[in-house]
Structures are given as C-alpha cells and as structure tokens.
Scaffold this motif. Structure first.
Motif, PDB file in Angstrom:
ATOM      1  N   LEU A   1      -3.986   1.322  -3.867  1.00  0.00           N
ATOM      2  CA  LEU A   1      -3.770   2.727  -3.546  1.00  0.00           C
ATOM      3  C   LEU A   1      -4.770   3.128  -2.458  1.00  0.00           C
ATOM      4  N   PRO A   2      -4.250   3.646  -1.341  1.00  0.00           N
ATOM      5  CA  PRO A   2      -5.139   3.891  -0.210  1.00  0.00           C
ATOM      6  C   PRO A   2      -6.063   5.079  -0.397  1.00  0.00           C
ATOM      7  N   ASP A   3      -5.842   5.885  -1.446  1.00  0.00           N
ATOM      8  CA  ASP A   3      -6.796   6.981  -1.635  1.00  0.00           C
ATOM      9  C   ASP A   3      -7.954   6.568  -2.541  1.00  0.00           C
ATOM     10  N   GLU A   4      -7.917   5.346  -3.035  1.00  0.00           N
ATOM     11  CA  GLU A   4      -9.074   4.818  -3.776  1.00  0.00           C
ATOM     12  C   GLU A   4      -9.812   3.878  -2.824  1.00  0.00           C
TER      13      GLU A   4
ATOM     14  N   ARG B   1      10.047   2.855   4.420  1.00  0.00           N
ATOM     15  CA  ARG B   1      10.061   4.288   4.136  1.00  0.00           C
ATOM     16  C   ARG B   1      10.469   4.541   2.691  1.00  0.00           C
ATOM     17  N   GLN B   2       9.709   5.337   1.963  1.00  0.00           N
ATOM     18  CA  GLN B   2      10.159   5.844   0.652  1.00  0.00           C
ATOM     19  C   GLN B   2      10.838   7.172   0.964  1.00  0.00           C
ATOM     20  N   LYS B   3      12.129   7.233   0.718  1.00  0.00           N
ATOM     21  CA  LYS B   3      12.874   8.376   1.270  1.00  0.00           C
ATOM     22  C   LYS B   3      12.556   9.679   0.563  1.00  0.00           C
ATOM     23  N   GLU B   4      12.139   9.595  -0.693  1.00  0.00           N
ATOM     24  CA  GLU B   4      11.751  10.788  -1.444  1.00  0.00           C
ATOM     25  C   GLU B   4      10.514  10.413  -2.236  1.00  0.00           C
ATOM     26  N   ALA B   5       9.557  11.330  -2.374  1.00  0.00           N
ATOM     27  CA  ALA B   5       8.334  11.016  -3.121  1.00  0.00           C
ATOM     28  C   ALA B   5       8.612  11.119  -4.618  1.00  0.00           C
ATOM     29  N   LEU B   6       9.222  10.064  -5.170  1.00  0.00           N
ATOM     30  CA  LEU B   6       9.622  10.090  -6.581  1.00  0.00           C
ATOM     31  C   LEU B   6       8.608   9.395  -7.487  1.00  0.00           C
ATOM     32  N   GLY B   7       7.421   9.176  -6.970  1.00  0.00           N
ATOM     33  CA  GLY B   7       6.366   8.605  -7.813  1.00  0.00           C
ATOM     34  C   GLY B   7       5.885   7.253  -7.325  1.00  0.00           C
ATOM     35  N   LEU B   8       4.712   6.872  -7.839  1.00  0.00           N
ATOM     36  CA  LEU B   8       4.074   5.615  -7.429  1.00  0.00           C
ATOM     37  C   LEU B   8       4.960   4.400  -7.751  1.00  0.00           C
TER      38      LEU B   8
ATOM     39  N   PRO C   1      -0.880  12.541   7.139  1.00  0.00           N
ATOM     40  CA  PRO C   1      -0.965  11.901   5.824  1.00  0.00           C
ATOM     41  C   PRO C   1      -2.420  11.774   5.399  1.00  0.00           C
ATOM     42  N   LYS C   2      -2.695  11.982   4.110  1.00  0.00           N
ATOM     43  CA  LYS C   2      -4.105  11.965   3.693  1.00  0.00           C
ATOM     44  C   LYS C   2      -4.728  10.597   3.947  1.00  0.00           C
ATOM     45  N   GLU C   3      -3.901   9.550   3.988  1.00  0.00           N
ATOM     46  CA  GLU C   3      -4.405   8.192   4.227  1.00  0.00           C
ATOM     47  C   GLU C   3      -4.963   8.033   5.637  1.00  0.00           C
ATOM     48  N   MET C   4      -4.622   8.975   6.550  1.00  0.00           N
ATOM     49  CA  MET C   4      -5.122   8.898   7.929  1.00  0.00           C
ATOM     50  C   MET C   4      -6.361   9.764   8.141  1.00  0.00           C
TER      51      MET C   4
ATOM     52  N   ILE D   1       0.859  -1.191   0.000  1.00  0.00           N
ATOM     53  CA  ILE D   1       0.000   0.000   0.000  1.00  0.00           C
ATOM     54  C   ILE D   1       0.895   1.241   0.000  1.00  0.00           C
ATOM     55  N   PRO D   2       1.031   1.909  -1.137  1.00  0.00           N
ATOM     56  CA  PRO D   2       1.884   3.096  -1.175  1.00  0.00           C
ATOM     57  C   PRO D   2       1.165   4.283  -0.531  1.00  0.00           C
ATOM     58  N   ALA D   3       1.753   4.844   0.514  1.00  0.00           N
ATOM     59  CA  ALA D   3       1.093   5.931   1.248  1.00  0.00           C
ATOM     60  C   ALA D   3       2.100   7.035   1.568  1.00  0.00           C
ATOM     61  N   ALA D   4       2.978   7.305   0.601  1.00  0.00           N
ATOM     62  CA  ALA D   4       4.049   8.268   0.869  1.00  0.00           C
ATOM     63  C   ALA D   4       3.937   9.524   0.014  1.00  0.00           C
ATOM     64  N   GLY D   5       2.816   9.684  -0.678  1.00  0.00           N
ATOM     65  CA  GLY D   5       2.647  10.865  -1.531  1.00  0.00           C
ATOM     66  C   GLY D   5       2.395  12.113  -0.691  1.00  0.00           C
ATOM     67  N   LEU D   6       2.395  13.255  -1.336  1.00  0.00           N
ATOM     68  CA  LEU D   6       2.274  14.511  -0.601  1.00  0.00           C
ATOM     69  C   LEU D   6       0.826  14.938  -0.404  1.00  0.00           C
ATOM     70  N   GLY D   7      -0.087  14.352  -1.165  1.00  0.00           N
ATOM     71  CA  GLY D   7      -1.511  14.633  -0.954  1.00  0.00           C
ATOM     72  C   GLY D   7      -1.890  16.083  -1.183  1.00  0.00           C
ATOM     73  N   THR D   8      -1.329  16.708  -2.195  1.00  0.00           N
ATOM     74  CA  THR D   8      -1.552  18.150  -2.367  1.00  0.00           C
ATOM     75  C   THR D   8      -3.001  18.487  -2.721  1.00  0.00           C
ATOM     76  N   ARG D   9      -3.741  17.517  -3.261  1.00  0.00           N
ATOM     77  CA  ARG D   9      -5.125  17.840  -3.637  1.00  0.00           C
ATOM     78  C   ARG D   9      -6.070  17.881  -2.441  1.00  0.00           C
ATOM     79  N   LEU D  10      -5.569  17.477  -1.279  1.00  0.00           N
ATOM     80  CA  LEU D  10      -6.437  17.486  -0.104  1.00  0.00           C
ATOM     81  C   LEU D  10      -5.935  18.465   0.964  1.00  0.00           C
TER      82      LEU D  10
HETATM   83  P1  UTP Z   1      -1.330  10.284  -5.943  1.00  0.00           P
HETATM   84  O1  UTP Z   1      -0.655  11.004  -7.021  1.00  0.00           O
HETATM   85  O2  UTP Z   1      -2.809  10.167  -5.961  1.00  0.00           O
HETATM   86  O3  UTP Z   1      -0.976  10.883  -4.525  1.00  0.00           O
HETATM   87  O4  UTP Z   1      -0.659   8.872  -5.749  1.00  0.00           O
HETATM   88  P2  UTP Z   1      -0.274  12.173  -4.063  1.00  0.00           P
HETATM   89  O5  UTP Z   1       0.936  12.480  -4.857  1.00  0.00           O
HETATM   90  O6  UTP Z   1      -0.107  11.998  -2.591  1.00  0.00           O
HETATM   91  O7  UTP Z   1      -1.475  13.202  -4.254  1.00  0.00           O
HETATM   92  P3  UTP Z   1      -1.562  14.645  -4.895  1.00  0.00           P
HETATM   93  O8  UTP Z   1      -1.624  14.393  -6.375  1.00  0.00           O
HETATM   94  O9  UTP Z   1      -0.382  15.438  -4.450  1.00  0.00           O
HETATM   95  O10 UTP Z   1      -2.844  15.163  -4.321  1.00  0.00           O
HETATM   96  C1  UTP Z   1      -1.377   7.670  -5.550  1.00  0.00           C
HETATM   97  C2  UTP Z   1      -0.888   6.933  -4.310  1.00  0.00           C
HETATM   98  O11 UTP Z   1       0.510   6.692  -4.397  1.00  0.00           O
HETATM   99  C3  UTP Z   1       1.177   7.164  -3.266  1.00  0.00           C
HETATM  100  C4  UTP Z   1       0.257   8.209  -2.639  1.00  0.00           C
HETATM  101  O12 UTP Z   1       0.442   8.269  -1.221  1.00  0.00           O
HETATM  102  C5  UTP Z   1      -1.119   7.724  -3.027  1.00  0.00           C
HETATM  103  O13 UTP Z   1      -1.642   6.852  -2.059  1.00  0.00           O
HETATM  104  N1  UTP Z   1       2.493   7.737  -3.648  1.00  0.00           N
HETATM  105  C6  UTP Z   1       2.568   8.625  -4.671  1.00  0.00           C
HETATM  106  C7  UTP Z   1       3.618   7.339  -2.961  1.00  0.00           C
HETATM  107  O14 UTP Z   1       3.564   6.506  -2.034  1.00  0.00           O
HETATM  108  N2  UTP Z   1       4.820   7.868  -3.327  1.00  0.00           N
HETATM  109  C8  UTP Z   1       4.951   8.785  -4.329  1.00  0.00           C
HETATM  110  O15 UTP Z   1       6.083   9.218  -4.597  1.00  0.00           O
HETATM  111  C9  UTP Z   1       3.784   9.167  -5.016  1.00  0.00           C
END
Ligand code: UTP
Length: 294
Positions: A129-132, A102-109, A25-28, A8-17
């Motif tokens: 994906l935990p936001d779906e 830990r994903q050390k940098e948010a470099l993408g899904l 974290p938006k997942e919480m 379950i990847p949950a390391a994104g920045l969640g900028t849309r929320l």
């Molecule tokens: P999203 O693109 O929907 O999440 O990635 P995001 O980047 O957190 O959201 P916005 O676009 O800034 O609002 C889909 C999933 O992949 C994870 C996110 O946490 C989310 O659950 N993800 C995404 C990672 O774990 N690492 C990343 O580098 C990018």
C-alpha cells in the motif's frame, strides 16, 4: 517460488488527506523530495522485484510521467550543467518496470488488487500500500519485504505484515488471529478480521499494508461481496489462503508511517529527512532548537 511482481493499489480517494489530495493522487504527494509512491517502488526494487503494477484511478498521467523519461527536462539539465539533478531524474525511470491498470470504480482495496490478475498470472506476488511508508532500513536492519518474501519462498505460505497497536486503535485495522506463538517474528494465523470492535478483536496484530500472496486470492476476490464500508476487502481474499497454502503474520517492529493521515504524514516526512545526509543534520539541529523554545 521467488516473488518477482508487485501490485501497488493507488486508486483510492484519499479523503483523509484533503484538500492536498483533491486534484492530485495522495500517492504523488511529496515527502522531502519525492512522491510517496517512489519510496514504495524503491522498496520493491531493493527486494529484487523488477515488475510493478500500479492500480490507478485518477491522476494516472502524473504517475506515468513520474516513472517515465523526461527528455526535454533532461536536455535542459544537461545544457545547464546540472549533473546531479540530471542523474536523479534519469534514475527514477530506471527503478523498475512500472505498469499501470485502471480500477474503474473505487470499490475497495480487494477490488483494486483483483485488477492485477492478468498482470500477476499464476505466481506469488507482493502487495504494497503506497500510503504506508517504510523508511529505508539502516545498516544491519532487515528489510521488511525481503523477510516476508524469504518465508514465502521457504514455506509457500501467504504473508501479512502486522504491527502491535494499542487496544483503542484495533477498530481501524485488519486484525490477525494468531494460531500459535510468535517465533522469529512470524506466527501462523487462523483469520484476518477487518476493523473489529475492540471487544471482538482476536489480537493487537494490525495489518500494515505489506503482503505476499498467492494467485488463489483472485478467485476469492472475484466472488467476494462488499462488506465493511461497502468495499470489497482484501481480507476476504486472504482468508481463502488460510487452510491452504496457509498464511503467516510477520510482526514488524521498525518504523512505518501511514502517510495518508495528516499526523503520520508529518512524522514520516521528518523521519525520512532525518535519515538523509543532505538535509538530516541541519534538520536535527533545527528541531532541537524549536523544541527547546516551545
Ligand atoms: P485507504 O482506505 O487507506 O485509501 O486504502 P483511501 O480510500 O484512498 O483513503 P481515505 O480513507 O479516503 O483517506 C489503502 C490503499 O488502497 C488503495 C488506496 O489508494 C490506498 O493506497 N485503494 C483503496 C484503491 O486502490 N482502491 C480502492 O477502491 C480503495
């Protein structure tokens, strides 16, 4: 082979929320009475997956605490006779074995999934994906993940869940190129194109955050370079499976909510609440009243 593990990847920045996701974290973020990620871990457990790896970036402690025992709180609830709450709190720690990396940098899904390599080892695995959020199926509805896992077990292929989206929305998704007719909700695919312009989209079948993959994806992800938005795409790993063992799309027709987006978050919260016995009936009546007034 049966899928036994999920990432379950949950390391994104969640900028849309934002601003909700600024310090958490938006997942919480809560839907009704539990964080989004709990619904997804419960979905794994319902499909028989006991080992779940959460890829975290920030706010790791809140997720770890959530899926752990909370002895002080449990003691307090026990003393004050709050049996139901006590059961609820204890049950969360029992849903599955939750592991963290830990994903050390948010470099993408794709990069986040690659962080699961040593946890997954040499076996098929699910990615959720935990936001779906897929609301728990009603009686008689087939659970999405289980259907995907069954097809993997039967045919050995990778499986990507998709749903049909309107033409003006295709550029927001990974779009599957079908290589044949949809039969019994499945279709083999010949490509997965990340965020295509509407004119270039191979179909209206958009990936919706549930995958069953085989470990060959990891070499492809490690070799992948950042593309769309400077991120390493999961699609680049999945493309490596298309020739062998093959990839099928599963066309999901039930509800699914991208709760990382404001409107879907509200819709998803309402749908989940409506399905519950404790708050559903009153909410339904109240919604009718509010809608009649507006
Ligand atoms: P999203 O693109 O929907 O999440 O990635 P995001 O980047 O957190 O959201 P916005 O676009 O800034 O609002 C889909 C999933 O992949 C994870 C996110 O946490 C989310 O659950 N993800 C995404 C990672 O774990 N690492 C990343 O580098 C990018």
């Amino acid at each position: 082979m049966r899928v036994r593990k999920a990432v379950i990847p949950a390391a994104g920045l969640g900028t849309r929320l934002l601003p909700a996701s600024k310090s958490m974290p938006k997942e919480m973020i809560t839907l009704v009475d539990r964080p989004g990620i709990q619904y997804v871990v419960e979905e794994c457990a319902r499909a028989g997956i006991r080992d779940v790896l959460v890829v975290t970036g920030r706010g790791k402690a809140t997720m770890e605490d959530h899926f752990d025992r909370a002895l002080e709180l449990e003691e307090r609830l026990e003393k004050s006779g709050k049996r139901e709450e006590l059961e609820e709190v204890r049950a969360v720690a029992e849903i599955a074995n939750v592991h963290y990396v830990r994903q050390k940098e948010a470099l993408g899904l794709g990069h986040a999934v690659a962080a699961g390599r040593s946890f997954v080892g040499d076996e098929p695995f699910a990615v959720l994906l935990p936001d779906e959020i897929v609301p728990p199926p009603l009686d008689g509805e087939p659970p999405l993940l289980e259907r995907m896992m069954d097809v993997h077990e039967r045919d050995g292929v990778g499986v990507v869940a998709v749903r049909r989206v309107p033409e003006d929305r295709v550029s927001a998704y990974g779009i599957a190129a079908p290589a044949g007719e949809v039969r019994d909700d499945f279709v083999p695919i010949s490509d997965l194109v990340e965020k295509p312009a509407a004119a270039d989209a191979p179909s209206d079948l958009a990936a919706v955050g549930r995958y069953v993959l085989t470990p060959e994806v990891f070499d492809a992800l490690d070799a992948a370079s950042p593309t769309v938005g400077g991120e390493i795409q999961l699609a680049d790993g999945i493309r490596a499976l298309i020739d062998s063992p093959g990839v099928h799309a599963y066309v999901h027709r039930g509800p699914i909510y991208d709760v990382g987006k404001k409107l879907d978050y509200v819709k998803g919260s309402i749908q989940l609440a409506l399905r519950r016995d404790d708050v559903g009936p009153e909410l339904r009546a109240w919604l009718r009243e509010v809608l009649a007034e507006s």
